[in-house]
Design a protein around this motif. Sequence first.
Motif, mmCIF file in Angstrom:
data_model
loop_
_atom_site.group_PDB
_atom_site.id
_atom_site.type_symbol
_atom_site.label_atom_id
_atom_site.label_comp_id
_atom_site.label_asym_id
_atom_site.label_seq_id
_atom_site.Cartn_x
_atom_site.Cartn_y
_atom_site.Cartn_z
ATOM 1 N N ALA A 43 1.130 -17.318 -6.410
ATOM 2 C CA ALA A 43 -0.469 -16.927 -6.445
ATOM 3 C C ALA A 43 0.197 -16.246 -4.872
ATOM 4 N N TRP A 44 -1.932 -15.333 -4.244
ATOM 5 C CA TRP A 44 -1.906 -15.012 -2.879
ATOM 6 C C TRP A 44 -2.425 -15.626 -2.573
ATOM 7 N N ASP A 45 -1.753 -15.487 -0.742
ATOM 8 C CA ASP A 45 -1.709 -16.468 0.803
ATOM 9 C C ASP A 45 -3.307 -15.530 0.454
ATOM 10 N N ARG A 46 -3.878 -15.023 1.093
ATOM 11 C CA ARG A 46 -4.505 -13.580 0.945
ATOM 12 C C ARG A 46 -5.041 -12.747 0.135
ATOM 13 N N PRO A 47 -6.153 -12.272 1.043
ATOM 14 C CA PRO A 47 -6.465 -10.793 0.215
ATOM 15 C C PRO A 47 -6.089 -10.037 -0.092
ATOM 16 N N SER A 48 -6.607 -9.204 -0.736
ATOM 17 C CA SER A 48 -6.040 -8.154 -1.144
ATOM 18 C C SER A 48 -5.135 -6.803 -0.562
ATOM 19 N N ALA A 49 -4.381 -6.039 -0.756
ATOM 20 C CA ALA A 49 -4.134 -5.013 0.347
ATOM 21 C C ALA A 49 -4.264 -4.275 -0.712
ATOM 22 N N GLY A 50 -4.906 -4.120 -2.393
ATOM 23 C CA GLY A 50 -3.863 -3.254 -2.893
ATOM 24 C C GLY A 50 -4.852 -2.480 -3.664
ATOM 25 N N LEU A 51 -5.190 -2.376 -4.998
ATOM 26 C CA LEU A 51 -6.626 -0.839 -4.633
ATOM 27 C C LEU A 51 -7.126 -0.808 -4.176
ATOM 28 N N GLY A 52 -8.612 -0.549 -3.765
ATOM 29 C CA GLY A 52 -9.937 -1.138 -2.869
ATOM 30 C C GLY A 52 -9.629 -0.901 -1.798
ATOM 31 N N SER A 53 -8.396 -1.488 -0.928
ATOM 32 C CA SER A 53 -8.640 -2.034 0.192
ATOM 33 C C SER A 53 -7.746 -0.895 1.415
ATOM 34 N N VAL A 54 -8.283 0.381 1.009
ATOM 35 C CA VAL A 54 -7.284 1.563 2.074
ATOM 36 C C VAL A 54 -7.252 1.510 2.849
ATOM 37 N N ARG A 55 -7.761 0.188 4.204
ATOM 38 C CA ARG A 55 -7.648 0.005 5.802
ATOM 39 C C ARG A 55 -7.143 -1.133 5.632
ATOM 40 N N SER A 56 -6.404 -2.264 4.312
ATOM 41 C CA SER A 56 -5.719 -3.303 4.933
ATOM 42 C C SER A 56 -4.334 -3.056 5.174
ATOM 43 N N PRO A 57 -3.842 -3.109 6.422
ATOM 44 C CA PRO A 57 -2.655 -3.148 6.589
ATOM 45 C C PRO A 57 -1.125 -2.940 5.402
ATOM 46 N N VAL A 58 -0.022 -2.809 5.143
ATOM 47 C CA VAL A 58 0.920 -3.377 4.132
ATOM 48 C C VAL A 58 1.448 -3.303 4.604
ATOM 49 N N THR A 59 1.717 -3.078 6.164
ATOM 50 C CA THR A 59 3.291 -3.663 6.219
ATOM 51 C C THR A 59 3.832 -5.186 7.069
ATOM 52 N N GLU A 60 3.276 -6.199 6.061
ATOM 53 C CA GLU A 60 3.225 -7.678 6.264
ATOM 54 C C GLU A 60 3.041 -8.023 5.359
ATOM 55 N N ARG A 61 3.392 -7.466 4.232
ATOM 56 C CA ARG A 61 2.984 -8.150 2.960
ATOM 57 C C ARG A 61 4.506 -7.473 2.740
ATOM 58 N N GLN A 62 5.127 -8.532 1.189
ATOM 59 C CA GLN A 62 6.052 -8.168 0.123
ATOM 60 C C GLN A 62 5.404 -7.431 -1.172
ATOM 61 N N TRP A 63 6.355 -6.869 -0.945
ATOM 62 C CA TRP A 63 5.957 -5.499 -2.787
ATOM 63 C C TRP A 63 7.011 -5.326 -3.548
ATOM 64 N N LEU A 64 6.343 -5.586 -4.483
ATOM 65 C CA LEU A 64 7.010 -5.252 -6.374
ATOM 66 C C LEU A 64 7.426 -3.725 -6.752
ATOM 67 N N VAL A 103 4.777 1.047 -10.668
ATOM 68 C CA VAL A 103 3.557 1.580 -9.554
ATOM 69 C C VAL A 103 3.843 -0.326 -8.667
ATOM 70 N N VAL A 104 3.159 0.434 -7.038
ATOM 71 C CA VAL A 104 3.662 -0.767 -6.395
ATOM 72 C C VAL A 104 2.705 -2.369 -5.896
ATOM 73 N N VAL A 105 2.853 -2.926 -6.835
ATOM 74 C CA VAL A 105 2.242 -4.741 -6.504
ATOM 75 C C VAL A 105 2.871 -5.891 -5.995
ATOM 76 N N GLU A 106 1.740 -6.297 -4.916
ATOM 77 C CA GLU A 106 1.839 -7.534 -4.206
ATOM 78 C C GLU A 106 2.775 -8.462 -4.770
ATOM 79 N N ARG A 107 3.563 -9.159 -4.295
ATOM 80 C CA ARG A 107 4.557 -10.148 -4.646
ATOM 81 C C ARG A 107 3.592 -11.385 -4.815
ATOM 82 N N PRO A 108 3.171 -12.008 -5.331
ATOM 83 C CA PRO A 108 2.356 -13.494 -4.605
ATOM 84 C C PRO A 108 3.398 -14.567 -4.185
ATOM 85 N N CYS A 109 3.206 -15.515 -3.459
ATOM 86 C CA CYS A 109 3.441 -16.725 -2.649
ATOM 87 C C CYS A 109 5.055 -17.512 -3.668
#
Length: 130
Positions: A50-71, A39-45
């Motif tokens: 922990a995470w600083d912003r609301p989730s861009a993962g599952l259930g967030s189809v319209r959230s931008p993903v390019t501004e996040r770091q992923w693992l 899987v690809v999962v958002e990297r925490p701070c």
Amino acid sequence: MRRRLVAVTVVGLSMQPTYEPGDRVLVRRGVVPRRGDVVVVERPCSQRLAWDRPSAGLGSVRSPVTERQWLVKRVAGEPGDPWPSGREETDRVPPGHLLLLGDNARLSFDSRQMGPFPVDRVLGAVWRRL
């Protein structure tokens, strides 16, 4: 299709030998991962784990993903599965979380350091290598 499929470039050595730095993978968004999936999962701070912003993962189809770091990690445990540590046998993966591990344990930042990852931080499951 653009909202459901995302191309991600692998960075780092944590998923060797399965994936090498520079490999590109196609991720299916919205797929609930199962044990054994990559899987690809958002990297925490890094400072607070922990995470600083609301989730861009599952259930967030319209959230931008390019501004996040992923693992990129492998699902080693689902909710209710035993936690593979030397602790008590009652330790389990909590509801709404996953045990995520890199294939290269020596060089991986994963659940061994972070603990369980929230499912809603998962972007999706790797479908195939590009």
